[in-house]
Design a protein around this motif. Structure first.
Motif, PDB file in Angstrom:
ATOM      1  N   GLN A  38       0.836  -1.197   0.000  1.00  0.00           N
ATOM      2  CA  GLN A  38       0.000   0.000   0.000  1.00  0.00           C
ATOM      3  C   GLN A  38       0.868   1.243   0.000  1.00  0.00           C
ATOM      4  O   GLN A  38       1.811   1.347   0.791  1.00  0.00           O
ATOM      5  N   VAL A  39       0.526   2.139  -0.875  1.00  0.00           N
ATOM      6  CA  VAL A  39       1.111   3.467  -0.873  1.00  0.00           C
ATOM      7  C   VAL A  39       0.155   4.348  -0.072  1.00  0.00           C
ATOM      8  O   VAL A  39      -1.054   4.306  -0.303  1.00  0.00           O
ATOM      9  N   GLY A  41      -2.452   6.714   1.113  1.00  0.00           N
ATOM     10  CA  GLY A  41      -3.434   7.451   0.336  1.00  0.00           C
ATOM     11  C   GLY A  41      -4.026   6.654  -0.805  1.00  0.00           C
ATOM     12  O   GLY A  41      -5.008   7.086  -1.415  1.00  0.00           O
ATOM     13  N   ASN A  42      -3.430   5.500  -1.093  1.00  0.00           N
ATOM     14  CA  ASN A  42      -3.925   4.645  -2.176  1.00  0.00           C
ATOM     15  C   ASN A  42      -4.569   3.387  -1.621  1.00  0.00           C
ATOM     16  O   ASN A  42      -4.388   3.042  -0.448  1.00  0.00           O
ATOM     17  N   LYS A  43      -5.255   2.690  -2.487  1.00  0.00           N
ATOM     18  CA  LYS A  43      -5.904   1.448  -2.102  1.00  0.00           C
ATOM     19  C   LYS A  43      -4.877   0.347  -1.896  1.00  0.00           C
ATOM     20  O   LYS A  43      -3.859   0.283  -2.586  1.00  0.00           O
ATOM     21  N   ARG A  44      -5.141  -0.515  -0.944  1.00  0.00           N
ATOM     22  CA  ARG A  44      -4.269  -1.658  -0.707  1.00  0.00           C
ATOM     23  C   ARG A  44      -4.323  -2.620  -1.893  1.00  0.00           C
ATOM     24  O   ARG A  44      -5.382  -2.875  -2.442  1.00  0.00           O
ATOM     25  N   GLU A  45      -3.188  -3.156  -2.280  1.00  0.00           N
ATOM     26  CA  GLU A  45      -3.080  -4.047  -3.428  1.00  0.00           C
ATOM     27  C   GLU A  45      -2.573  -5.414  -2.991  1.00  0.00           C
ATOM     28  O   GLU A  45      -1.508  -5.526  -2.377  1.00  0.00           O
ATOM     29  N   GLU A  87       7.617   2.214  -9.174  1.00  0.00           N
ATOM     30  CA  GLU A  87       6.230   2.059  -8.746  1.00  0.00           C
ATOM     31  C   GLU A  87       6.033   0.913  -7.758  1.00  0.00           C
ATOM     32  O   GLU A  87       4.929   0.706  -7.250  1.00  0.00           O
ATOM     33  N   ALA A  90       6.404   1.115  -1.735  1.00  0.00           N
ATOM     34  CA  ALA A  90       5.184   0.974  -0.939  1.00  0.00           C
ATOM     35  C   ALA A  90       5.543   0.378   0.405  1.00  0.00           C
ATOM     36  O   ALA A  90       6.687  -0.033   0.643  1.00  0.00           O
TER      37      ALA A  90
END
Length: 119
Positions: A38-39, A41-45, A87, A90
């Motif tokens: 997870q970054v 502010g972003n959604k968990r991947e 990219e 994270a």
């Protein structure tokens, strides 16, 4: 069940890192383990899963570059991160639970470990 993640750090693009997640406690209920990232502010991947029969699956974003593996004797799962890209930066989390819930609602979580990839 307690999960302890380790191995994050700084790597250059194109380089490699290896993450490890050690499980302890009452682990007989675990038949699937996974790595998320997870970054802020972003959604968990969800990026990789491994099941009790050692079958694995990967997100398209990491397929062919990351490898998840397990060591049953040590109760650990590892995530080998190869050909890193910026990219991939994270916080990486390991998680564990049943095969039916591991994807959306893992029962156990480790603390995050930061992976930073520089160009």
């Amino acid at each position: 069940v307690q999960l302890q993640a380790s191995g994050g750090g700084l790597a250059q693009a194109g380089g490699s890192l290896r993450l490890s997640c050690a499980a302890s406690g009452t682990i007989f209920s675990i038949n699937a383990m996974t790595w998320f990232r997870q970054v802020p502010g972003n959604k968990r991947e969800l990026i990789a899963r491994i099941f009790g029969d050692s079958s694995t699956s990967y997100a398209e974003s990491v397929k062919g570059r990351f490898i998840i593996s397990r060591d049953n004797a040590k109760n650990t799962i590892d995530l080998q991160l190869n050909n890193l890209k910026r990219e991939d930066t994270a916080i990486y989390y390991c998680a564990a639970g049943s095969a039916t819930t591991i994807t959306k609602n893992p029962q156990y979580w480790g603390q995050g470990t930061q992976v930073t990839v520089s160009s």
